[in-house]
Design an enzyme around this catalytic site. Structure first.
Site, PDB file in Angstrom:
ATOM      1  N   PRO A  23       0.785  -1.233   0.000  1.00 12.07           N
ATOM      2  CA  PRO A  23       0.000   0.000   0.000  1.00 12.07           C
ATOM      3  C   PRO A  23       0.818   1.284   0.000  1.00 12.07           C
ATOM      4  O   PRO A  23       0.273   2.355  -0.242  1.00 12.07           O
ATOM      5  CB  PRO A  23      -0.818  -0.119   1.288  1.00 12.07           C
ATOM      6  CG  PRO A  23      -0.053  -1.044   2.163  1.00 12.07           C
ATOM      7  CD  PRO A  23       0.719  -1.963   1.265  1.00 12.07           C
ATOM      8  N   ASP A  46       2.584   1.093 -11.941  1.00 12.81           N
ATOM      9  CA  ASP A  46       1.211   1.583 -11.747  1.00 12.81           C
ATOM     10  C   ASP A  46       1.169   2.951 -11.082  1.00 12.81           C
ATOM     11  O   ASP A  46       2.066   3.281 -10.310  1.00 12.81           O
ATOM     12  CB  ASP A  46       0.558   0.642 -10.714  1.00 12.81           C
ATOM     13  CG  ASP A  46      -0.630  -0.052 -11.250  1.00 12.81           C
ATOM     14  OD1 ASP A  46      -0.709  -0.262 -12.457  1.00 12.81           O
ATOM     15  OD2 ASP A  46      -1.480  -0.400 -10.410  1.00 12.81           O
ATOM     16  N   LYS A  68      -3.232   4.535 -15.150  1.00 14.59           N
ATOM     17  CA  LYS A  68      -4.465   4.676 -15.918  1.00 14.59           C
ATOM     18  C   LYS A  68      -5.384   5.711 -15.293  1.00 14.59           C
ATOM     19  O   LYS A  68      -6.580   5.663 -15.503  1.00 14.59           O
ATOM     20  CB  LYS A  68      -5.214   3.340 -15.934  1.00 14.59           C
ATOM     21  CG  LYS A  68      -4.488   2.260 -16.644  1.00 14.59           C
ATOM     22  CD  LYS A  68      -5.271   0.985 -16.614  1.00 14.59           C
ATOM     23  CE  LYS A  68      -5.060   0.249 -15.319  1.00 14.59           C
ATOM     24  NZ  LYS A  68      -5.555  -1.096 -15.304  1.00 14.59           N
ATOM     25  N   GLY A  99       0.179  -1.603  -7.208  1.00 14.83           N
ATOM     26  CA  GLY A  99      -0.120  -1.255  -5.823  1.00 14.83           C
ATOM     27  C   GLY A  99      -0.769  -2.422  -5.097  1.00 14.83           C
ATOM     28  O   GLY A  99      -1.486  -3.225  -5.700  1.00 14.83           O
ATOM     29  N   GLY A 100      -0.487  -2.548  -3.830  1.00 16.95           N
ATOM     30  CA  GLY A 100      -1.133  -3.578  -3.007  1.00 16.95           C
ATOM     31  C   GLY A 100      -0.755  -4.969  -3.457  1.00 16.95           C
ATOM     32  O   GLY A 100       0.424  -5.275  -3.670  1.00 16.95           O
ATOM     33  N   ASP A 101      -1.756  -5.830  -3.594  1.00 17.71           N
ATOM     34  CA  ASP A 101      -1.557  -7.191  -4.080  1.00 17.71           C
ATOM     35  C   ASP A 101      -2.042  -7.258  -5.525  1.00 17.71           C
ATOM     36  O   ASP A 101      -3.133  -6.773  -5.823  1.00 17.71           O
ATOM     37  CB  ASP A 101      -2.362  -8.177  -3.218  1.00 17.71           C
ATOM     38  CG  ASP A 101      -2.173  -9.589  -3.718  1.00 17.71           C
ATOM     39  OD1 ASP A 101      -1.080 -10.122  -3.553  1.00 17.71           O
ATOM     40  OD2 ASP A 101      -3.125 -10.153  -4.308  1.00 17.71           O
ATOM     41  N   MET A 183     -11.771   1.395  -4.062  1.00 19.49           N
ATOM     42  CA  MET A 183     -12.211   2.414  -5.030  1.00 19.49           C
ATOM     43  C   MET A 183     -13.558   3.020  -4.632  1.00 19.49           C
ATOM     44  O   MET A 183     -14.504   3.045  -5.422  1.00 19.49           O
ATOM     45  CB  MET A 183     -12.286   1.803  -6.440  1.00 19.49           C
ATOM     46  CG  MET A 183     -10.925   1.372  -6.947  1.00 19.49           C
ATOM     47  SD  MET A 183     -11.014   0.328  -8.404  1.00 19.49           S
ATOM     48  CE  MET A 183     -11.138  -1.293  -7.660  1.00 19.49           C
ATOM     49  N   ALA A 212      -3.245   4.859   3.134  1.00 20.64           N
ATOM     50  CA  ALA A 212      -2.860   3.935   4.207  1.00 20.64           C
ATOM     51  C   ALA A 212      -1.375   3.592   4.134  1.00 20.64           C
ATOM     52  O   ALA A 212      -0.841   3.320   3.050  1.00 20.64           O
ATOM     53  CB  ALA A 212      -3.683   2.648   4.105  1.00 20.64           C
TER      54      ALA A 212
HETATM   55  N1  SAH Z   1      -4.230  -4.213  -5.792  1.00 20.54           N
HETATM   56  C1  SAH Z   1      -4.571  -3.138  -4.864  1.00 20.54           C
HETATM   57  C2  SAH Z   1      -5.922  -2.545  -5.167  1.00 20.54           C
HETATM   58  C3  SAH Z   1      -5.973  -1.835  -6.494  1.00 20.54           C
HETATM   59  S1  SAH Z   1      -7.495  -1.053  -6.798  1.00 20.54           S
HETATM   60  C4  SAH Z   1      -4.504  -3.677  -3.423  1.00 20.54           C
HETATM   61  O1  SAH Z   1      -4.421  -4.899  -3.238  1.00 20.54           O
HETATM   62  O2  SAH Z   1      -4.522  -2.866  -2.498  1.00 20.54           O
HETATM   63  C5  SAH Z   1      -7.149   0.573  -6.260  1.00 20.54           C
HETATM   64  C6  SAH Z   1      -7.751   0.841  -4.917  1.00 20.54           C
HETATM   65  O3  SAH Z   1      -6.973   0.255  -3.897  1.00 20.54           O
HETATM   66  C7  SAH Z   1      -7.816   2.301  -4.538  1.00 20.54           C
HETATM   67  O4  SAH Z   1      -8.884   2.973  -5.155  1.00 20.54           O
HETATM   68  C8  SAH Z   1      -8.021   2.159  -3.054  1.00 20.54           C
HETATM   69  O5  SAH Z   1      -9.344   1.772  -2.784  1.00 20.54           O
HETATM   70  C9  SAH Z   1      -7.128   0.983  -2.721  1.00 20.54           C
HETATM   71  N2  SAH Z   1      -5.795   1.411  -2.232  1.00 20.54           N
HETATM   72  C10 SAH Z   1      -4.612   1.128  -2.770  1.00 20.54           C
HETATM   73  N3  SAH Z   1      -3.590   1.640  -2.033  1.00 20.54           N
HETATM   74  C11 SAH Z   1      -4.175   2.257  -0.987  1.00 20.54           C
HETATM   75  C12 SAH Z   1      -3.672   2.967   0.134  1.00 20.54           C
HETATM   76  N4  SAH Z   1      -2.365   3.152   0.333  1.00 20.54           N
HETATM   77  N5  SAH Z   1      -4.561   3.474   1.025  1.00 20.54           N
HETATM   78  C13 SAH Z   1      -5.873   3.296   0.849  1.00 20.54           C
HETATM   79  N6  SAH Z   1      -6.411   2.629  -0.202  1.00 20.54           N
HETATM   80  C14 SAH Z   1      -5.574   2.115  -1.103  1.00 20.54           C
END
Ligand code: SAH
Length: 268
Positions: A23, A46, A68, A99-101, A183, A212
């Site tokens: 994140p 990304d 995007k 981002g994230g997973d 989102m 976060a």
């Molecule tokens: N693959 C990502 C999600 C991608 S979709 C994951 O696993 O986290 C994009 C959404 O992820 C954003 O609109 C938001 O809802 C969330 N997101 C990603 N990073 C974030 C962060 N640091 N803090 C809060 N929401 C986050």
């Protein structure tokens, strides 16, 4: 793109690795993610990837932003798929940094399919998803054993940019569920209204965590009925998740989190 390399057989060694960047806080990268970043020739990055993450990449690796933000997703996704495949076919070790997973709301299905269709080896390195980052920052377990029997991740953003029409509102209204809305920003008011109309108690705790695990993390805690007005007033900038469920009751009491706006919002 096909720079010369000192390894003659390199063209056969192209590969794609989808890497979860987590994140934001770079310390949440996995060891395997760092290793992939260190081995990359090219990194397709990304929008959501926090800046400090790329400090862990091989310095010589070429970095390309392929975000995007706000535009027609399907067309751009095709371009990303094509770019990934072209580079890997030219022998590059491509990291697709997300981002994230990668496997959670990350369009990984399309990217994996594109690689497989082109005969390119593809690997996935998991990352910490936004929900996990946010829950750890709040210090709230998403599955408190007396309060939450179920944990569900739902998108607030359908492919047309609106609240998806096929959300199972009965599940969202389940008082023993913890729901994380990814989102959520544009559609949260409609989401809250539909959830309450489906029977979710209007007093159910709801917490927005913006950015976060990043230095500018902000927490806004309220009830599901009141969160939309707090979110509107806060003019959210950056990615946010909205987390709903009785497990968040503790986050609503002021001063439980480090973010200043949490106590402000909850105190209103
Ligand atoms: N693959 C990502 C999600 C991608 S979709 C994951 O696993 O986290 C994009 C959404 O992820 C954003 O609109 C938001 O809802 C969330 N997101 C990603 N990073 C974030 C962060 N640091 N803090 C809060 N929401 C986050």
């Amino acid at each position: 793109m096909a720079e010369t390399t000192d390894e003659g057989a390199r063209d056969d060694n192209g590969s794609v690795t989808l890497v979860g960047a987590g994140p934001g806080d770079p310390e949440l990268l996995t060891l395997r993610a760092v290793r992939a970043l260190q081995a990359a020739d090219i990194i397709l990055v990304d929008d959501l990837v926090a800046p400090g993450i790329l400090d862990f990449a091989r310095r010589e690796a070429k970095k390309m932003l392929v975000g995007k933000t706000g535009h027609g997703p399907s067309c751009r996704q095709d371009e990303i798929n094509a770019l990934m495949v072209t580079l890997a076919k030219a022998g590059k070790r491509v990291v697709r940094l997300k981002g994230g997973d990668p496997m959670i709301f990350g369009r990984a299905t399309e990217e994996i399919a594109a690689c497989r269709a082109a005969g390119i080896p593809v690997e996935v390195v998991p990352g910490i998803s936004a929900a996990q980052g946010a829950a750890s920052r709040l210090g709230v377990s998403l599955t408190h054993r007396e309060r939450a029997r179920r944990l569900q991740y739902v998108t607030g953003h359908g492919s047309d940019g609106r609240l998806p029409a096929d959300i199972d509102w009965k599940s969202i209204a389940d008082p023993s569920a913890t729901t994380i809305v990814y989102m959520p920003v544009k559609t949260h008011a409609a989401f809250a209204a539909a959830a309450i109309a489906a029977g979710l108690d209007a007093a159910t705790p709801a917490v927005a965590v913006i950015n976060a695990t990043r230095p500018d993390e902000t927490v806004i805690a309220a009830t599901i009925a009141e969160l939309p007005q707090h979110l509107a007033a806060a003019a959210v900038a950056g990615p946010a998740v909205v987390m709903i469920g009785s497990v968040f009751a503790r986050a609503m009491t002021a001063d439980e989190t480090s973010a200043p706006s949490a106590s402000q919002a909850a105190g209103r």
